[in-house]
Design a protein around this motif. Structure first.
Motif, PDB file in Angstrom:
ATOM      1  N   GLU A   1       0.791  -0.770   0.054  1.00  0.00           N
ATOM      2  CA  GLU A   1       0.249   0.004   0.113  1.00  0.00           C
ATOM      3  C   GLU A   1       0.767   1.432  -0.220  1.00  0.00           C
ATOM      4  O   GLU A   1       2.150   1.354   0.403  1.00  0.00           O
ATOM      5  CB  GLU A   1      -0.897  -0.079   1.280  1.00  0.00           C
ATOM      6  N   ARG A   2       0.099   1.728  -0.499  1.00  0.00           N
ATOM      7  CA  ARG A   2       1.046   3.729  -0.614  1.00  0.00           C
ATOM      8  C   ARG A   2       1.265   3.693   1.164  1.00  0.00           C
ATOM      9  O   ARG A   2       0.698   3.877   1.863  1.00  0.00           O
ATOM     10  CB  ARG A   2       0.648   4.962  -0.953  1.00  0.00           C
ATOM     11  N   GLN A   3       2.420   4.257   1.545  1.00  0.00           N
ATOM     12  CA  GLN A   3       3.302   5.010   2.679  1.00  0.00           C
ATOM     13  C   GLN A   3       3.459   6.520   2.810  1.00  0.00           C
ATOM     14  O   GLN A   3       4.445   6.963   2.190  1.00  0.00           O
ATOM     15  CB  GLN A   3       4.107   4.280   2.605  1.00  0.00           C
ATOM     16  N   PHE A   4       3.043   6.493   3.531  1.00  0.00           N
ATOM     17  CA  PHE A   4       3.596   8.307   4.066  1.00  0.00           C
ATOM     18  C   PHE A   4       5.061   8.136   4.473  1.00  0.00           C
ATOM     19  O   PHE A   4       5.562   7.354   5.152  1.00  0.00           O
ATOM     20  CB  PHE A   4       2.951   8.796   5.650  1.00  0.00           C
ATOM     21  N   VAL A   5       5.345   9.355   3.834  1.00  0.00           N
ATOM     22  CA  VAL A   5       6.782   9.250   3.722  1.00  0.00           C
ATOM     23  C   VAL A   5       6.975  10.549   4.828  1.00  0.00           C
ATOM     24  O   VAL A   5       7.979  10.426   5.506  1.00  0.00           O
ATOM     25  CB  VAL A   5       8.264   9.638   2.481  1.00  0.00           C
ATOM     26  N   GLY A   6       6.929  11.520   4.636  1.00  0.00           N
ATOM     27  CA  GLY A   6       7.212  13.554   5.007  1.00  0.00           C
ATOM     28  C   GLY A   6       6.021  14.381   5.059  1.00  0.00           C
ATOM     29  O   GLY A   6       5.669  14.068   3.064  1.00  0.00           O
ATOM     30  N   SER A   7       5.555  15.407   5.403  1.00  0.00           N
ATOM     31  CA  SER A   7       5.294  16.698   5.023  1.00  0.00           C
ATOM     32  C   SER A   7       5.734  17.727   5.546  1.00  0.00           C
ATOM     33  O   SER A   7       5.846  17.282   7.035  1.00  0.00           O
ATOM     34  CB  SER A   7       3.693  16.482   4.988  1.00  0.00           C
TER      35      SER A   7
ATOM     36  N   THR B   1      -1.144  12.092   8.195  1.00  0.00           N
ATOM     37  CA  THR B   1       0.172  10.304   7.240  1.00  0.00           C
ATOM     38  C   THR B   1      -1.356   9.226   6.483  1.00  0.00           C
ATOM     39  O   THR B   1      -0.903   8.926   6.137  1.00  0.00           O
ATOM     40  CB  THR B   1       0.375   9.590   8.249  1.00  0.00           C
ATOM     41  N   ASP B   2      -2.047  10.263   6.423  1.00  0.00           N
ATOM     42  CA  ASP B   2      -3.302   9.134   5.851  1.00  0.00           C
ATOM     43  C   ASP B   2      -3.311   9.668   4.176  1.00  0.00           C
ATOM     44  O   ASP B   2      -3.061  10.603   3.926  1.00  0.00           O
ATOM     45  CB  ASP B   2      -4.373   9.660   6.023  1.00  0.00           C
ATOM     46  N   PRO B   3      -3.521   9.220   3.409  1.00  0.00           N
ATOM     47  CA  PRO B   3      -3.222   9.582   1.827  1.00  0.00           C
ATOM     48  C   PRO B   3      -4.885   9.915   1.357  1.00  0.00           C
ATOM     49  O   PRO B   3      -5.019  11.092   0.211  1.00  0.00           O
ATOM     50  CB  PRO B   3      -3.404   7.871   0.890  1.00  0.00           C
ATOM     51  N   GLU B   4      -5.866   9.689   2.055  1.00  0.00           N
ATOM     52  CA  GLU B   4      -7.365  10.919   2.212  1.00  0.00           C
ATOM     53  C   GLU B   4      -7.336  11.737   2.275  1.00  0.00           C
ATOM     54  O   GLU B   4      -8.600  12.933   1.711  1.00  0.00           O
ATOM     55  CB  GLU B   4      -7.891   9.756   2.370  1.00  0.00           C
ATOM     56  N   SER B   5      -6.088  12.094   3.186  1.00  0.00           N
ATOM     57  CA  SER B   5      -5.956  13.618   3.185  1.00  0.00           C
ATOM     58  C   SER B   5      -5.654  14.474   2.208  1.00  0.00           C
ATOM     59  O   SER B   5      -4.923  15.750   2.759  1.00  0.00           O
ATOM     60  CB  SER B   5      -5.610  14.093   4.678  1.00  0.00           C
ATOM     61  N   TYR B   6      -5.067  13.931   0.970  1.00  0.00           N
ATOM     62  CA  TYR B   6      -4.196  14.474   0.391  1.00  0.00           C
ATOM     63  C   TYR B   6      -4.567  14.267  -0.978  1.00  0.00           C
ATOM     64  O   TYR B   6      -5.158  13.700  -1.442  1.00  0.00           O
ATOM     65  CB  TYR B   6      -3.190  14.208   0.019  1.00  0.00           C
ATOM     66  N   ILE B   7      -5.284  16.044  -1.643  1.00  0.00           N
ATOM     67  CA  ILE B   7      -6.069  15.763  -2.329  1.00  0.00           C
ATOM     68  C   ILE B   7      -5.460  15.450  -3.780  1.00  0.00           C
ATOM     69  O   ILE B   7      -6.315  15.497  -4.981  1.00  0.00           O
ATOM     70  CB  ILE B   7      -7.238  16.953  -2.965  1.00  0.00           C
ATOM     71  N   TYR B   8      -3.905  16.531  -4.590  1.00  0.00           N
ATOM     72  CA  TYR B   8      -3.844  16.509  -5.651  1.00  0.00           C
ATOM     73  C   TYR B   8      -2.373  15.259  -5.252  1.00  0.00           C
ATOM     74  O   TYR B   8      -1.444  15.575  -4.501  1.00  0.00           O
ATOM     75  CB  TYR B   8      -3.149  18.203  -5.120  1.00  0.00           C
ATOM     76  N   TRP B   9      -2.331  14.497  -5.960  1.00  0.00           N
ATOM     77  CA  TRP B   9      -0.878  13.721  -6.328  1.00  0.00           C
ATOM     78  C   TRP B   9      -0.281  13.479  -7.743  1.00  0.00           C
ATOM     79  O   TRP B   9      -0.833  13.834  -8.323  1.00  0.00           O
ATOM     80  CB  TRP B   9      -1.394  12.039  -6.277  1.00  0.00           C
ATOM     81  N   GLY B  10       0.977  13.679  -7.636  1.00  0.00           N
ATOM     82  CA  GLY B  10       1.582  13.942  -8.565  1.00  0.00           C
ATOM     83  C   GLY B  10       1.187  12.075  -9.239  1.00  0.00           C
ATOM     84  O   GLY B  10       1.039  11.530  -9.471  1.00  0.00           O
ATOM     85  N   GLN B  11       2.757  12.388 -10.766  1.00  0.00           N
ATOM     86  CA  GLN B  11       2.304  10.949 -11.752  1.00  0.00           C
ATOM     87  C   GLN B  11       2.667   9.589 -10.795  1.00  0.00           C
ATOM     88  O   GLN B  11       3.788   8.729 -10.835  1.00  0.00           O
ATOM     89  CB  GLN B  11       2.653  11.054 -12.848  1.00  0.00           C
ATOM     90  N   GLY B  12       4.298  10.151 -10.148  1.00  0.00           N
ATOM     91  CA  GLY B  12       5.734   9.220  -8.826  1.00  0.00           C
ATOM     92  C   GLY B  12       6.848   9.566  -9.879  1.00  0.00           C
ATOM     93  O   GLY B  12       6.905   9.566 -11.275  1.00  0.00           O
ATOM     94  N   THR B  13       7.606   9.069  -9.081  1.00  0.00           N
ATOM     95  CA  THR B  13       9.172   8.418  -9.741  1.00  0.00           C
ATOM     96  C   THR B  13       9.440   7.549  -8.834  1.00  0.00           C
ATOM     97  O   THR B  13       9.841   7.822  -7.980  1.00  0.00           O
ATOM     98  CB  THR B  13      10.003  10.357  -9.749  1.00  0.00           C
TER      99      THR B  13
END
Length: 124
Positions: A44-50, A106-118
């Motif tokens: 699953e997607r894992q929080f890294v830092g904010s 730290t939960d993914p649902e709290s973030y509304i915009y996402w990049g494509q990933g690298t």
């Protein structure tokens, strides 16, 4: 809408370093929380830092604390992730994220915009 574009991924050896950058465009707002998630194959997607809007409040996952550094530059609409002492378990696709102002979450649902990933691959 806010568009996030990551750069800087690649292949690095264990104990090496890599720096990821993310540029925000569109209806950017410097009050957004900015951060990073990662996802390894089959996991699953894992929080890294904010980081909060002024860069004074930063929160890290325990797995990266002391090795990774999140920073932001509001004048350039960028957020960066400096990764040092990399381990093989850091191998993953790394995503830049933006969320509404407030407490660092730290939960993914709290973030509304996402990049494509690298992709970041750490080889032993």
């Amino acid at each position: 809408q806010v568009q996030l574009v990551e750069s800087g991924g690649g292949l690095v050896q264990v104990d090496g370093s890599l720096r990821l950058s993310c540029v925000a465009s569109g209806r950017t707002d410097n009050t957004y929380i900015l951060g990073w998630f990662r996802q390894a194959p089959g996991k699953e997607r894992q929080f890294v830092g904010s980081v909060n809007w002024n860069g004074r409040s930063i929160y890290y996952a325990d797995s990266v604390k002391g090795r990774f550094t999140v920073s932001r530059d509001n004048a350039q609409n960028t957020v960066s992730l400096q990764m040092d002492s990399l381990k093989s378990e850091d191998t993953a696709v790394y995503y830049c994220v933006a969320g509404w102002p407030g407490a660092l979450r730290t939960d993914p649902e709290s973030y509304i915009y996402w990049g494509q990933g690298t992709q970041v691959t750490v080889s032993s």
